[in-house]
Every structure is written in C-alpha cells, then in structure tokens.
Design a protein around this motif. Sequence first.
Motif, short mmCIF file in Angstrom:
data_model
loop_
_atom_site.label_atom_id
_atom_site.label_comp_id
_atom_site.label_asym_id
_atom_site.label_seq_id
_atom_site.Cartn_x
_atom_site.Cartn_y
_atom_site.Cartn_z
N VAL A 73 -54.04 -42.27 33.49
CA VAL A 73 -55.34 -42.46 33.70
C VAL A 73 -56.22 -41.38 32.76
O VAL A 73 -57.28 -41.19 32.22
CB VAL A 73 -55.86 -41.46 35.08
CG1 VAL A 73 -57.40 -40.96 35.36
CG2 VAL A 73 -55.83 -42.50 36.61
N ALA A 74 -54.96 -40.62 32.02
CA ALA A 74 -55.08 -39.72 30.69
C ALA A 74 -55.63 -40.67 29.86
O ALA A 74 -56.27 -40.49 28.60
CB ALA A 74 -53.45 -38.98 30.42
N LYS A 75 -55.17 -41.80 29.45
CA LYS A 75 -55.45 -42.24 28.20
C LYS A 75 -56.71 -42.95 28.27
O LYS A 75 -57.20 -43.46 27.55
CB LYS A 75 -54.17 -43.72 28.62
CG LYS A 75 -53.18 -43.08 28.41
CD LYS A 75 -51.59 -44.35 28.14
CE LYS A 75 -50.50 -43.40 27.76
NZ LYS A 75 -50.14 -43.67 25.92
N LEU A 76 -56.80 -43.67 29.73
CA LEU A 76 -58.61 -43.99 29.71
C LEU A 76 -59.39 -43.38 29.86
O LEU A 76 -60.78 -43.66 29.12
CB LEU A 76 -58.55 -44.83 32.01
CG LEU A 76 -57.56 -45.62 32.41
CD1 LEU A 76 -57.47 -45.77 33.79
CD2 LEU A 76 -58.82 -46.91 31.53
N LYS A 77 -59.38 -41.93 30.10
CA LYS A 77 -60.40 -40.83 29.71
C LYS A 77 -60.03 -40.08 28.13
O LYS A 77 -60.98 -39.81 27.37
CB LYS A 77 -59.96 -39.07 30.50
CG LYS A 77 -59.99 -39.66 31.83
CD LYS A 77 -59.50 -38.03 32.51
CE LYS A 77 -60.01 -38.10 34.04
NZ LYS A 77 -59.48 -36.58 34.29
N GLU A 78 -59.49 -41.30 27.61
CA GLU A 78 -59.19 -40.88 26.08
C GLU A 78 -60.13 -42.29 25.08
O GLU A 78 -60.15 -42.37 24.48
CB GLU A 78 -58.20 -41.02 25.48
CG GLU A 78 -57.13 -39.72 25.44
CD GLU A 78 -55.52 -39.76 25.37
OE1 GLU A 78 -55.08 -41.26 24.64
OE2 GLU A 78 -54.87 -39.02 25.61
N GLY A 79 -60.56 -42.74 26.17
CA GLY A 79 -61.75 -44.09 26.14
C GLY A 79 -60.66 -45.59 25.89
O GLY A 79 -61.25 -46.80 25.27
N ARG A 80 -59.13 -45.45 26.11
CA ARG A 80 -58.48 -46.68 26.01
C ARG A 80 -58.94 -47.27 27.82
O ARG A 80 -59.25 -47.09 28.82
CB ARG A 80 -57.00 -46.30 26.21
CG ARG A 80 -56.77 -45.45 24.82
CD ARG A 80 -55.17 -45.86 24.52
NE ARG A 80 -55.00 -44.64 23.96
CZ ARG A 80 -53.77 -44.44 22.63
NH1 ARG A 80 -52.28 -44.96 24.26
NH2 ARG A 80 -53.57 -43.17 22.86
N ASP A 81 -58.84 -49.54 27.17
CA ASP A 81 -59.32 -50.04 28.32
C ASP A 81 -57.50 -50.43 28.58
O ASP A 81 -57.15 -50.19 27.83
CB ASP A 81 -59.74 -50.84 27.79
CG ASP A 81 -61.30 -50.76 27.96
OD1 ASP A 81 -61.95 -49.50 28.38
OD2 ASP A 81 -62.10 -50.94 26.93
N ILE A 82 -57.12 -50.22 29.68
CA ILE A 82 -55.68 -51.13 30.31
C ILE A 82 -56.24 -52.06 31.55
O ILE A 82 -57.37 -51.88 32.63
CB ILE A 82 -55.40 -49.33 30.98
CG1 ILE A 82 -54.78 -48.40 30.07
CG2 ILE A 82 -53.81 -50.39 31.98
CD1 ILE A 82 -54.77 -46.79 30.67
N ALA A 83 -55.69 -52.24 31.30
CA ALA A 83 -55.35 -53.82 32.27
C ALA A 83 -53.55 -53.62 33.57
O ALA A 83 -53.92 -53.50 32.42
CB ALA A 83 -54.94 -55.78 31.50
N LEU A 84 -54.47 -54.03 34.56
CA LEU A 84 -53.14 -53.88 35.39
C LEU A 84 -52.83 -54.82 36.00
O LEU A 84 -53.61 -56.01 36.60
CB LEU A 84 -53.62 -52.39 36.36
CG LEU A 84 -52.31 -52.92 37.88
CD1 LEU A 84 -51.46 -52.15 37.16
CD2 LEU A 84 -52.66 -52.12 39.29
N ILE A 85 -51.52 -55.27 36.38
CA ILE A 85 -51.12 -56.92 36.54
C ILE A 85 -49.92 -55.64 37.57
O ILE A 85 -48.65 -55.64 36.73
CB ILE A 85 -51.11 -57.90 35.27
CG1 ILE A 85 -50.39 -56.84 34.71
CG2 ILE A 85 -52.16 -58.93 34.17
CD1 ILE A 85 -49.12 -58.33 33.51
N THR A 86 -50.16 -57.38 38.57
CA THR A 86 -48.60 -57.53 39.31
C THR A 86 -47.51 -58.22 38.68
O THR A 86 -47.84 -59.12 38.04
CB THR A 86 -49.19 -57.11 40.99
OG1 THR A 86 -48.21 -57.30 41.62
CG2 THR A 86 -49.67 -58.81 40.71
N ASP A 87 -46.40 -58.67 39.46
CA ASP A 87 -45.45 -59.34 39.52
C ASP A 87 -46.23 -60.91 39.51
O ASP A 87 -45.98 -62.45 38.84
CB ASP A 87 -44.43 -59.73 40.35
CG ASP A 87 -43.66 -58.94 39.57
OD1 ASP A 87 -43.50 -57.64 38.61
OD2 ASP A 87 -42.45 -58.44 40.57
N ALA A 88 -46.70 -61.44 40.60
CA ALA A 88 -48.11 -62.46 40.86
C ALA A 88 -49.30 -62.20 41.85
O ALA A 88 -49.16 -60.97 42.90
CB ALA A 88 -46.96 -63.40 41.66
#
Length: 284
Positions: A73-88
């Motif tokens: 979340v700290a990285k997201l607040k810095e303006g970075r976009d993040i993708a979350l993926i699970t095993d499947a």
Amino acid sequence: MQEKKVGTLYLCATPIGNLEDITFRVLRTLKEVDLIAAEDTRNSIKLLNHFEIRTPMTSYHEYNKIEKAYQLVAKLKEGRDIALITDAGTPGISDPGEDIVRICYEEGVPVTSLPGAAACITALTMSGRPTRRFAFEAFLPREKKERAAVLEELKTETRTIIIYEAPHHLVKTVTGLMDALGDRELTVCRELTKKHEEKMQTTFSSLLAYSAEHEPRGEYVLIICGRSREEMRRAEQAGWEEMSLADHMAQYENQGIDRKEAMKLVAKDRGISKREVYQGLLGE
C-alpha cells in the motif's frame, strides 16, 4: 505543485488450469504495472515466462499478508500500480487477497478487479445442480470446534453448497459432511479446465466407496445439493406433532400472544385448520 497520483491495485484473475483462459486485459495489465504481487512467485514465474512478461515480482501470501499488505500500500501511495495474482483463479476468493483489498479501502487506495477464471463458478455452472442460489464455503476450517460450527450451520442450508478440498483430505471431509448432513447428492469436479478434467454426479456414500478403490488426485470442488424447503417443512412439522397441542399453544401464549392468534400459529405450524386445533384442545 501538482499532487502525486495514487497507484491502483489490480486484482488479476489467472488460469485455473488451461493457460488459454487468461484474458487480453489481464495480460496487458501484467505487462504495464510496476510490480506484480504473487501468492507463490515460483509458481507464477512459469505463467509470466509463458507469456513473456518481465514485470518485477514480489511475494504476497498467507504468512506475510498483513505486514506485506502495508508495504505494498505504501508503494501504491507513491504512485506505483500493482497487480495481485494468486496461484490460480481470482484473487480475494479463499486467499489473502481480501486483506490487502480491505487495507486499500482503509487507506484510500483505488482497487479494481479484472474478471476471469474462478474454480467455484466454473464447477457450479457445469455441475447440473441448482445455480440461482449458492453458498460458497471454500475449504472447511481445520480447527475442530470451528469446523463443527460450520457443519451445524450447513445442516439447514437450502442453497447449493460449494466446498474446496485437497486430495489428501477428501475422504475425511466427505465423511464429516455425510455425518452432519446425511447422504446428500453432489457433483464432484476435479482438474478443472485441464486435459483430464472430471465431473461426476454422485452421493457422499458412493463417493467414499469410489475413493476407497481410486486414490483421490488433483484439487476437488464439491457442489452439494442444499436441503429442500419441503424436507425442512416436513421435519419441522413432525417436530411439532410430537408436542401436545397444549404445550404448543403455551409456547406462543408465554410470549404474550393472545389465544386466538396462538391457535392460528399452531394450525399453520402443524398444517391443519384452526378448527382442528380447537377441537384437539377440547379433547386433551
């Protein structure tokens, strides 16, 4: 001075077996984001390599889900976009994704979901069981007391029930389900979307007999028929009939309900007329 834009958390559904089930949108997003948070980086690297995706990856799993969520979340607040993926499948369903989503809302970080494969929906739609109403239980709790509480609740569940299970726990789980719910009908799905995908309509007892001769393999989704309302009504009515009319009346009258209204309620419970209740009370 222009305020720095907050990044977005993208929940990206990945294949549950067949790699062709990933969407163009997910592939584009995985290439464009600044970071991919994966449940198991060793597993996900195979997917990323297959589609020639070079985006940096970090781990986000059950054992670091809270501490790591705040770091992400700290990285997201810095303006970075993040993708979350699970095993499947789809993140947030029976995995730690729900925690980071909750924290993003608390911290004012945008979240969006990119739809795709989900084992529970895939199995349900091909099960041949009622699909309008369903209860998704994922994996039953391992802790005995909590597991018993869930099974007790499921006894009167009228919706179709969806349960996940690993092969080495299948027999124990099905045995517990049969002890709690009776010998229900269900559809067993395994190896979804893969070459050796199997679907079998059966009952708990037949599945146990089959598993005694065929060692369970692969991940299972159990689509279990809920209890019918008619069956529940008959069971409830049988329970009332075991009680005397006077005691039945007393249950309502002790709640402050007047006698006339109590007779109506008793008649409804037992599936008889109010006149029959009146005559029965006279005869007791």
